[in-house]
Design a protein around this motif. Structure first.
Motif, short mmCIF file in Angstrom:
data_model
loop_
_atom_site.label_atom_id
_atom_site.label_comp_id
_atom_site.label_asym_id
_atom_site.label_seq_id
_atom_site.Cartn_x
_atom_site.Cartn_y
_atom_site.Cartn_z
N TRP A 141 -9.92 -1.15 -5.87
CA TRP A 141 -9.02 -0.57 -4.86
C TRP A 141 -8.04 0.40 -5.52
CZ3 TRP A 141 -7.10 -4.71 -0.86
CH2 TRP A 141 -8.19 -5.22 -0.16
N LEU B 19 -8.06 8.91 -3.88
CA LEU B 19 -7.48 9.45 -2.66
C LEU B 19 -6.29 10.34 -2.97
CD1 LEU B 19 -7.67 6.31 -0.34
CD2 LEU B 19 -9.03 8.40 -0.14
N SER B 20 -5.43 9.88 -3.86
CA SER B 20 -4.25 10.66 -4.26
C SER B 20 -4.68 12.00 -4.86
CB SER B 20 -3.42 9.86 -5.26
OG SER B 20 -2.38 10.64 -5.79
N SER C 87 -4.30 9.45 1.50
CA SER C 87 -3.55 8.23 1.24
C SER C 87 -4.22 7.04 1.91
CB SER C 87 -2.11 8.36 1.74
OG SER C 87 -2.10 8.31 3.16
N SER C 88 -3.74 5.87 1.56
CA SER C 88 -4.25 4.65 2.18
C SER C 88 -4.01 4.65 3.68
CB SER C 88 -3.61 3.42 1.53
OG SER C 88 -2.22 3.41 1.76
N SER D 11 -9.69 3.57 -6.42
CA SER D 11 -10.00 4.29 -5.17
C SER D 11 -8.74 4.97 -4.63
CB SER D 11 -10.57 3.33 -4.13
OG SER D 11 -11.82 2.83 -4.56
N LEU D 12 -7.60 4.31 -4.75
CA LEU D 12 -6.34 4.92 -4.32
C LEU D 12 -5.98 6.11 -5.21
CD1 LEU D 12 -4.28 1.72 -3.47
CD2 LEU D 12 -5.11 3.45 -1.85
N LEU E 155 2.27 1.71 -3.41
CA LEU E 155 1.24 2.23 -4.31
C LEU E 155 1.00 3.71 -4.08
CD1 LEU E 155 -1.45 -0.57 -4.49
CD2 LEU E 155 -0.40 0.59 -6.43
N ASP E 156 0.90 4.11 -2.82
CA ASP E 156 0.73 5.53 -2.51
C ASP E 156 1.86 6.36 -3.12
OD1 ASP E 156 -1.64 5.29 -1.07
OD2 ASP E 156 -0.64 5.21 0.88
N LEU F 15 0.82 -1.21 0.00
CA LEU F 15 0.00 0.00 0.00
C LEU F 15 0.86 1.26 0.00
CD1 LEU F 15 -2.95 -0.86 2.41
CD2 LEU F 15 -3.09 -0.30 -0.03
#
Length: 116
Positions: A76, A83-84, A89-90, A79-80, A13-14, A10
């Motif tokens: 997911w 958020l970004s 962030s996650s 969705s990330l 990925l962020d 995670l």
């Protein structure tokens, strides 16, 4: 159960999404989504959510779980990206989930309803 490599995934990925946010949209899918704006990102999340629902129904009937897992991964991921795009962030989502441990789902929902 989650382990440190899941958290590492995670976090990676962020970091990747943050890096690609300002990349050339012609060279990065993530950058192209950011360039198109929040509405396009939300549209993709809606598409992916529908695909998750359909894959879940197929998985229940035929036990084709790999397709469902892939569709959830797509949901997911998008969705990330959202958020970004919103400078989240996650980590913040995980913190929210962590706070809910020990609460029954009904008690947690009732607490949210009272705050509204």
């Amino acid at each position: 159960m989650s382990n440190s490599s899941d958290l590492d995934t995670l976090q990676q990925l962020d970091a990747t999404l943050a890096q690609r946010r300002n990349a050339d949209p012609a060279e990065s899918y993530v950058a192209s989504l950011h360039h198109k704006g929040l509405n396009k990102i939300l549209e993709k999340i809606g598409e992916e959510a529908t695909e998750v629902i359909l894959a879940a129904k197929d998985a229940e009937r035929s036990r084709q779980r790999d397709e469902l897992v892939g569709e959830v991964a797509d949901l997911w991921f998008h969705s990330l990206v959202m958020l970004s795009h919103l400078d989240l962030s996650s980590t913040e989502v995980l913190a929210c989930l962590r706070q809910r441990f020990g609460l029954s789902g009904l008690a947690e929902k009732a607490a949210r309803t009272q705050q509204d």
